[in-house]
Write a protein that holds these residues in place. Structure first.
Motif, short mmCIF file in Angstrom:
data_model
loop_
_atom_site.label_atom_id
_atom_site.label_comp_id
_atom_site.label_asym_id
_atom_site.label_seq_id
_atom_site.Cartn_x
_atom_site.Cartn_y
_atom_site.Cartn_z
N GLU A 1 14.99 28.25 27.75
CA GLU A 1 15.96 28.54 26.92
C GLU A 1 17.37 28.51 28.09
N PHE A 2 18.50 28.22 28.38
CA PHE A 2 19.50 29.13 29.20
C PHE A 2 20.85 28.94 28.53
N LEU A 3 20.51 28.69 26.99
CA LEU A 3 21.92 29.21 26.43
C LEU A 3 22.00 30.42 26.39
N VAL B 1 25.75 43.40 35.93
CA VAL B 1 26.43 44.41 34.69
C VAL B 1 25.91 45.88 35.04
N GLU C 1 24.36 32.77 24.16
CA GLU C 1 24.81 33.08 22.82
C GLU C 1 26.60 32.68 22.15
N GLY D 1 27.87 48.10 28.47
CA GLY D 1 26.45 48.21 28.26
C GLY D 1 26.15 46.84 28.13
N PHE E 1 29.99 37.61 35.07
CA PHE E 1 29.08 39.20 34.89
C PHE E 1 29.91 40.02 36.02
N LEU E 2 30.89 40.16 36.30
CA LEU E 2 30.96 41.40 36.81
C LEU E 2 32.16 42.04 35.53
N LYS E 3 32.04 41.94 34.64
CA LYS E 3 32.98 42.31 33.66
C LYS E 3 32.75 43.69 32.60
N ARG F 1 36.69 47.60 25.64
CA ARG F 1 36.42 45.67 26.25
C ARG F 1 37.36 45.46 27.19
N CYS G 1 18.63 39.04 23.83
CA CYS G 1 17.80 38.74 24.78
C CYS G 1 17.62 40.06 26.41
N PHE G 2 18.93 39.81 26.92
CA PHE G 2 19.18 40.41 27.79
C PHE G 2 17.95 42.21 27.56
N GLY H 1 23.96 44.05 25.81
CA GLY H 1 23.18 44.41 24.60
C GLY H 1 22.61 42.63 24.44
N PHE I 1 27.83 42.18 18.95
CA PHE I 1 27.06 42.32 20.62
C PHE I 1 27.83 41.80 21.83
N LYS I 2 28.97 40.86 21.04
CA LYS I 2 29.51 40.41 22.09
C LYS I 2 30.44 39.20 21.37
C1 UDX Z 1 21.74 35.68 27.84
C2 UDX Z 1 21.50 34.99 29.02
O1 UDX Z 1 22.66 34.69 29.49
C3 UDX Z 1 21.60 33.11 28.53
O2 UDX Z 1 21.02 32.40 29.84
C4 UDX Z 1 20.04 33.84 28.16
O3 UDX Z 1 19.33 32.19 27.76
C5 UDX Z 1 20.17 34.36 27.03
O4 UDX Z 1 20.56 35.66 27.07
P1 UDX Z 1 23.47 35.98 26.31
O5 UDX Z 1 22.27 37.47 25.16
O6 UDX Z 1 24.15 35.22 24.44
O7 UDX Z 1 22.92 34.57 26.71
O8 UDX Z 1 24.52 36.82 26.16
P2 UDX Z 1 25.55 36.78 27.60
O9 UDX Z 1 26.67 36.13 27.04
O10 UDX Z 1 24.74 36.49 29.03
O11 UDX Z 1 25.47 38.22 27.56
C6 UDX Z 1 24.48 39.17 27.74
C7 UDX Z 1 25.48 40.82 27.53
O12 UDX Z 1 25.48 41.05 29.07
C8 UDX Z 1 26.67 41.48 26.10
O13 UDX Z 1 26.01 42.18 25.68
C9 UDX Z 1 27.62 40.94 26.89
O14 UDX Z 1 28.17 41.49 26.37
C10 UDX Z 1 27.49 41.63 28.46
N1 UDX Z 1 28.15 41.13 29.33
C11 UDX Z 1 27.93 39.94 29.69
C12 UDX Z 1 29.19 42.50 29.76
O15 UDX Z 1 28.97 43.39 29.40
N2 UDX Z 1 29.43 41.88 31.18
C13 UDX Z 1 30.22 40.36 31.79
O16 UDX Z 1 30.37 40.36 32.39
C14 UDX Z 1 28.94 39.88 30.78
#
Ligand code: UDX
Length: 452
Positions: free
Chosen positions: A172-174, A237, A176, A277, A271-273, A432, A282-283, A279, A341-342
């Motif tokens: 899955e690539f969803l 990130v 949250e 850190g 993903f350049l925000k 943030r 998944c990551f 969280g 976490f977001k």
């Molecule tokens: C991620 C993947 O994006 C998704 O494809 C996979 O299926 C599951 O894991 P998710 O964990 O929901 O999804 O969060 P995501 O929106 O990817 O952000 C991951 C983390 O990176 C969060 O802690 C978020 O705050 C952080 N982030 C993301 C940043 O700090 N800066 C950014 O620009 C983007």
């Protein structure tokens, strides 16, 4: 032989194009529940099973158990259409009737195993094997270690040698908070299989979902694509987070830097925000699992290991930054706004905000927290070690510093004049970067931001 069968299968599907596929989804968490509801919405007959009774009862009554945009509406709609059922355990009939069984159970990182804990995956495989009595495609939806599909196939064949199955990897690539959107707008649907028969069924399953997004690979490549994608995004990130620290030291603006970099399509704007850190569920675990598997097979991921360590240090370092803002205040009190976490989710797994709160209370600070969606999940971690406010303004009462921990939209337009009447001192740590600094200055606040 296989070609002949796939031809027969194609004919059987095309003969009754309205034949609805019977899908059994095992696991009703962030991924399984979203999959069950959305596949029902595109026409499958779905049974979703989970081992938690309370969750099944709530879902069967149309009450979602996670905070996910649009999921509640689709849940009610598809319960009404009778295409969707929730059960505590799959009975033999559910399994025998299924064309596809999707395994979407959790695979949390286990420090003792130094990798994913896949116990639930294997026990489900053993359980369903006993009742499979016709050709069935087993889809591994959970994020798993490379080679898991082979192991699941072996378990099923050992348990029921006559089982006519194909195990397929479709990670899955969803994201949250945007899981429903991502389901209906997939950038790619990776399908790891070498079986033509399985491809026919999977094509049928995804027919309403822009079939052209289906990308076929081997099972192992599919398993790798998932964790590699997350590890890469985590690295990206962390890169911008370190760039933010550099900008703070040399007077740059990390948003201008990110914008300028992102215009290069090889880098891309996403993903350049900067923030505290990465969280989430998944990551952190996918990066760790990939790094540990790499070490195990003698192909070290040195870069990913550095990112994991540096990301952990960054989160700890933010606690220090907050303490420095209030270093001249005796027994400072912190109003911590945002724990998920977001934004867009109630998930507090590996939440930097929660980790930072724990660091502050371990240093003896008084912390009062508020989050619009994640309070219940946060309480399971923070327990009675913090005060829980009913809104942002109650949290600010007597506070010396207001920390923005999660980028919830409602925190972008706080009434700083009103806030000024509640706080004891006027510091803001906006980790943030969502607060309007000029607006806060007007009301006497000192606002710290990240990288700008
Ligand atoms: C991620 C993947 O994006 C998704 O494809 C996979 O299926 C599951 O894991 P998710 O964990 O929901 O999804 O969060 P995501 O929106 O990817 O952000 C991951 C983390 O990176 C969060 O802690 C978020 O705050 C952080 N982030 C993301 C940043 O700090 N800066 C950014 O620009 C983007």
């Amino acid at each position: 032989m296989i070609e002949q069968e796939s031809l027969m299968l194609k004919r059987s599907i095309s003969k009754n194009p309205n034949k609805k596929l019977n899908l059994l989804v095992v696991g009703g968490g962030y991924v399984g529940l979203t999959m069950a509801v959305c596949f029902a919405d595109i026409g499958c007959n779905v049974v979703c099973v989970d081992k938690q009774k309370a969750k099944i009862n709530s879902l069967s009554k149309g009450k979602v158990t996670i905070f996910e945009k649009d999921l509640d509406r689709l849940l009610v709609k598809n319960l009404k259409s009778k295409r969707l059922q929730f059960k505590l355990l799959a009975n033999s009939g559910d399994i025998e009737n299924s064309d596809i069984i999707m395994i979407a159970v959790g695979t949390p990182f286990d420090d003792k195993l130094d990798g994913y804990n896949q116990r639930d995956i294997y026990s489900v495989a053993k359980e369903i094997a006993r009742f499979i009595n016709k050709y069935t495609v087993i889809v591994i939806k959970s994020t798993v270690e490379v080679g898991t599909c082979d192991k699941v196939e072996q378990i099923i064949k050992e348990t029921n040698p006559k089982a006519d199955i194909e195990v397929v990897s479709i990670p899955e690539f969803l994201r949250e908070g945007s899981g429903v959107y991502d389901f209906f707008n997939p950038e790619r649907i990776i399908v790891g299989t070498g079986s033509q028969r399985a491809k026919e069924i999977i094509k049928e399953l995804h027919k309403p979902l822009q079939k052209k997004k289906l990308v076929y690979t081997t099972r192992r490549s599919s398993e790798i694509i998932k964790c590699a994608s997350n590890a890469f995004l985590a690295t990206k990130v962390h890169f911008i987070n370190e760039m933010a620290d550099f900008c703070e030291e040399v007077g740059g603006n990390v948003y201008e830097v990110a914008y300028g970099m992102g215009l290069d399509k090889r880098i891309g704007r996403e993903f350049l925000k900067p923030g505290p850190g990465y969280g989430g569920g998944c990551f952190p675990k996918d990066a760790k699992a990939l790094a540990s598997l790499g070490k195990r097979v003698g192909a070290n991921f040195n870069l990913i290991e550095c990112v994991i360590c540096a990301n952990g240090n960054r989160i700890k370092g933010f606690g220090q930054k907050i303490l420095r803002c209030v270093k001249n205040i005796k027994k400072p009190k912190v109003a911590f706004l945002g724990l998920a976490f977001k934004s867009g989710t109630d998930d507090c797994r590996c939440s930097p905000a929660v980790d930072i709160v724990l660091g502050l209370i371990n240093k003896g600070l008084k912390v009062c927290v508020y989050d619009p969606a994640a309070m219940k999940n946060a309480k399971t971690i923070l327990k009675s070690r913090v005060f829980y406010a009913k809104d942002e303004y109650e949290a600010a009462k007597g506070a010396d510093i207001i920390v923005i921990g999660t980028e919830w939209k409602q925190f972008k337009s706080l009434d700083w004049q009103k806030m000024g009447r509640f706080v004891r001192n006027k510091f803001i740590f906006d980790m943030r970067n969502i607060v309007d600094k000029q607006e806060t200055l007007k009301h006497g606040f000192e606002c710290y931001k990240i990288g700008c």
